[in-house]
Design a protein around this motif. Structure first.
Motif, PDB file in Angstrom:
ATOM      1  N   THR A   1       0.979  -1.896   2.546  1.00 55.04           N
ATOM      2  CA  THR A   1       2.183  -1.100   2.754  1.00 55.04           C
ATOM      3  C   THR A   1       3.353  -1.782   2.878  1.00 55.04           C
ATOM      4  OG1 THR A   1       0.667   0.408   3.943  1.00 55.04           O
ATOM      5  CG2 THR A   1       3.175   0.672   4.333  1.00 55.04           C
ATOM      6  N   LEU A   2       3.473  -2.860   3.492  1.00 50.75           N
ATOM      7  CA  LEU A   2       4.647  -3.802   3.763  1.00 50.75           C
ATOM      8  C   LEU A   2       4.874  -4.328   2.326  1.00 50.75           C
ATOM      9  CD1 LEU A   2       3.995  -5.729   7.134  1.00 50.75           C
ATOM     10  CD2 LEU A   2       5.540  -3.889   6.633  1.00 50.75           C
ATOM     11  N   ALA A   3       4.097  -5.073   1.650  1.00 49.78           N
ATOM     12  CA  ALA A   3       4.233  -5.286   0.377  1.00 49.78           C
ATOM     13  C   ALA A   3       4.823  -4.408  -0.437  1.00 49.78           C
ATOM     14  CB  ALA A   3       2.960  -6.047  -0.329  1.00 49.78           C
ATOM     15  N   MET A   4       4.262  -3.204  -0.465  1.00 55.12           N
ATOM     16  CA  MET A   4       4.843  -2.293  -1.484  1.00 55.12           C
ATOM     17  C   MET A   4       6.197  -1.611  -1.025  1.00 55.12           C
ATOM     18  SD  MET A   4       2.633  -1.604  -3.829  1.00 55.12           S
ATOM     19  CE  MET A   4       0.832  -2.102  -3.842  1.00 55.12           C
ATOM     20  N   ALA A   5       6.423  -1.616   0.432  1.00 57.12           N
ATOM     21  CA  ALA A   5       7.769  -1.179   0.886  1.00 57.12           C
ATOM     22  C   ALA A   5       8.867  -2.127   0.463  1.00 57.12           C
ATOM     23  CB  ALA A   5       7.797  -1.169   2.295  1.00 57.12           C
TER      24      ALA A   5
ATOM     25  N   ALA B   1       3.822   3.333   1.753  1.00 57.09           N
ATOM     26  CA  ALA B   1       2.678   3.990   2.421  1.00 57.09           C
ATOM     27  C   ALA B   1       2.068   4.992   1.362  1.00 57.09           C
ATOM     28  CB  ALA B   1       2.927   4.895   3.742  1.00 57.09           C
ATOM     29  N   LEU B   2       2.857   5.596   0.840  1.00 56.50           N
ATOM     30  CA  LEU B   2       2.207   6.581  -0.338  1.00 56.50           C
ATOM     31  C   LEU B   2       1.566   5.841  -1.571  1.00 56.50           C
ATOM     32  CD1 LEU B   2       4.933   9.291  -0.476  1.00 56.50           C
ATOM     33  CD2 LEU B   2       2.834   9.765   0.547  1.00 56.50           C
ATOM     34  N   LEU B   3       2.166   4.831  -1.951  1.00 58.47           N
ATOM     35  CA  LEU B   3       1.589   4.029  -2.949  1.00 58.47           C
ATOM     36  C   LEU B   3       0.395   3.301  -2.360  1.00 58.47           C
ATOM     37  CD1 LEU B   3       5.030   2.508  -4.067  1.00 58.47           C
ATOM     38  CD2 LEU B   3       3.464   3.963  -5.478  1.00 58.47           C
ATOM     39  N   THR B   4       0.248   2.928  -1.221  1.00 61.09           N
ATOM     40  CA  THR B   4      -0.805   2.126  -0.832  1.00 61.09           C
ATOM     41  C   THR B   4      -1.968   3.088  -0.530  1.00 61.09           C
ATOM     42  OG1 THR B   4       0.500   0.769   0.218  1.00 61.09           O
ATOM     43  CG2 THR B   4      -1.777   0.873   1.288  1.00 61.09           C
TER      44      THR B   4
ATOM     45  N   PHE C   1      -5.775   3.089  -2.582  1.00 60.14           N
ATOM     46  CA  PHE C   1      -7.025   3.090  -1.615  1.00 60.14           C
ATOM     47  C   PHE C   1      -7.887   4.328  -1.965  1.00 60.14           C
ATOM     48  CE2 PHE C   1      -4.892  -0.299   0.997  1.00 60.14           C
ATOM     49  CZ  PHE C   1      -5.784  -0.925   1.072  1.00 60.14           C
ATOM     50  N   ARG C   2      -7.148   5.359  -2.167  1.00 64.42           N
ATOM     51  CA  ARG C   2      -8.021   6.736  -2.665  1.00 64.42           C
ATOM     52  C   ARG C   2      -8.736   6.199  -3.974  1.00 64.42           C
ATOM     53  NH1 ARG C   2     -10.458  11.035  -2.029  1.00 64.42           N
ATOM     54  NH2 ARG C   2     -10.013  12.819  -3.511  1.00 64.42           N
ATOM     55  N   LEU C   3      -8.123   5.582  -4.856  1.00 68.52           N
ATOM     56  CA  LEU C   3      -8.769   5.092  -6.176  1.00 68.52           C
ATOM     57  C   LEU C   3     -10.021   4.154  -5.450  1.00 68.52           C
ATOM     58  CD1 LEU C   3      -6.220   3.960  -8.565  1.00 68.52           C
ATOM     59  CD2 LEU C   3      -7.463   6.214  -8.380  1.00 68.52           C
ATOM     60  N   CYS C   4      -9.961   3.509  -4.843  1.00 70.55           N
ATOM     61  CA  CYS C   4     -11.123   2.628  -4.411  1.00 70.55           C
ATOM     62  C   CYS C   4     -12.223   3.332  -3.601  1.00 70.55           C
ATOM     63  CB  CYS C   4     -10.563   1.501  -3.251  1.00 70.55           C
ATOM     64  SG  CYS C   4      -9.645   0.333  -3.929  1.00 70.55           S
ATOM     65  N   VAL C   5     -11.774   4.484  -2.937  1.00 68.86           N
ATOM     66  CA  VAL C   5     -12.763   5.316  -2.327  1.00 68.86           C
ATOM     67  C   VAL C   5     -13.470   5.834  -3.634  1.00 68.86           C
ATOM     68  CG1 VAL C   5     -13.285   7.345  -1.031  1.00 68.86           C
ATOM     69  CG2 VAL C   5     -11.913   5.429  -0.129  1.00 68.86           C
TER      70      VAL C   5
ATOM     71  N   PHE D   1      -1.025  -3.567  -8.552  1.00 70.33           N
ATOM     72  CA  PHE D   1      -1.978  -2.370  -8.433  1.00 70.33           C
ATOM     73  C   PHE D   1      -3.434  -3.264  -9.280  1.00 70.33           C
ATOM     74  CE2 PHE D   1      -0.663   1.688  -6.689  1.00 70.33           C
ATOM     75  CZ  PHE D   1      -0.397   1.065  -5.536  1.00 70.33           C
ATOM     76  N   GLN D   2      -2.938  -3.505 -10.686  1.00 68.03           N
ATOM     77  CA  GLN D   2      -3.954  -3.915 -11.558  1.00 68.03           C
ATOM     78  C   GLN D   2      -4.585  -5.163 -11.140  1.00 68.03           C
ATOM     79  OE1 GLN D   2      -1.413  -4.016 -15.033  1.00 68.03           O
ATOM     80  NE2 GLN D   2      -1.609  -1.701 -15.081  1.00 68.03           N
ATOM     81  N   THR D   3      -3.909  -6.130 -10.715  1.00 67.27           N
ATOM     82  CA  THR D   3      -4.476  -7.512 -10.148  1.00 67.27           C
ATOM     83  C   THR D   3      -5.398  -7.181  -9.198  1.00 67.27           C
ATOM     84  OG1 THR D   3      -2.461  -8.663 -10.793  1.00 67.27           O
ATOM     85  CG2 THR D   3      -3.776  -9.727  -9.196  1.00 67.27           C
ATOM     86  N   LEU D   4      -5.132  -6.545  -8.010  1.00 65.55           N
ATOM     87  CA  LEU D   4      -5.969  -6.164  -6.917  1.00 65.55           C
ATOM     88  C   LEU D   4      -7.204  -5.395  -7.364  1.00 65.55           C
ATOM     89  CD1 LEU D   4      -3.233  -4.970  -4.259  1.00 65.55           C
ATOM     90  CD2 LEU D   4      -4.519  -6.977  -4.122  1.00 65.55           C
TER      91      LEU D   4
END
Length: 209
Positions: free
Chosen positions: A134-138, A161-164, A168-172, A96-99
């Motif tokens: 989502t796949l990466a997080m899963a 999916a929840l993590l992702t 993206f909510r943070l990005c918005v 998350f931090q890297t992205l």
């Protein structure tokens, strides 16, 4: 006897790929050293040693190039999340931090880039074989289950999916803060990543972890 037509076509494709890659590499170097807004298409073309018109054979605009550049970097991060030796919950934090760090220099362009991506979808963006967040997080959740970090009874895909969705909510929120009078302290990516993951992990971690 070698097929000369095929050889010529192959060389042409290789040359196109080299030009495409050179434009991306030079643009990234210029963006990082001088900033996206100050760099022109002509400067990117000169750095890549091509004509300005050639640039538009590959990209519709500077924003289009940046979108492809970020997409490629994000795919790379998702394919190889950081710290493979670390526990899965820590790997998710680091990913998350890297992205977030990848996207931060371009936060003021987020709305423009999002609108462009929605109206000009590229086929590779929709390729189901491409690694998605989502796949990466899963995958990391399943890794954590195997390590005994995450509960074995949770659905890894749903948790991913929840993590992702949270990321993206943070990005918005960040995009809104950058374009409105919202207090900048309201949205601080690093702190909110930690806070959100702590809340989500309460339902995911095994009780003894």
């Amino acid at each position: 006897m070698p097929d000369k037509t095929h050889q010529t076509s192959s060389r042409w494709e290789q040359r196109k790929e080299r030009t495409h890659r050179r434009l991306l590499e030079e643009a990234e170097r210029l963006f990082r050293s001088q900033g996206f807004d100050t760099i022109t298409v002509e400067e990117i073309a000169v750095a890549a040693d091509v004509a300005k018109g050639t640039f538009f054979n590959y990209f519709e605009s500077k924003e289009c190039l940046l979108g492809e550049l970020l997409y490629s970097r994000i795919q790379s991060r998702l394919s190889s999340p950081p710290a493979p030796e670390a526990p899965a919950d820590e790997r998710i934090r680091l990913l998350f931090q890297t992205l977030w760090e990848e996207l931060t220099p371009y936060r003021h362009l987020a709305r423009r880039m999002f609108a462009h991506a929605m109206t000009h979808p590229k086929p590779e963006y929709l390729n189901p074989n491409q690694p998605t967040a989502t796949l990466a997080m899963a995958g990391l959740v399943r890794e954590g289950q195997a390590q005994g970090v995450f509960r074995p009874d949770i659905n890894a895909e749903f948790a991913g999916a929840l993590l992702t969705t949270y990321f993206f909510r943070l990005c918005v929120l960040d995009m809104v803060a950058s374009e409105t009078t919202m207090d900048a302290t309201t949205v601080h990516g690093g702190d909110l990543i930690e806070e959100g993951l702590d809340l989500l992990y309460r339902g995911m971690l095994v009780s003894s972890h």
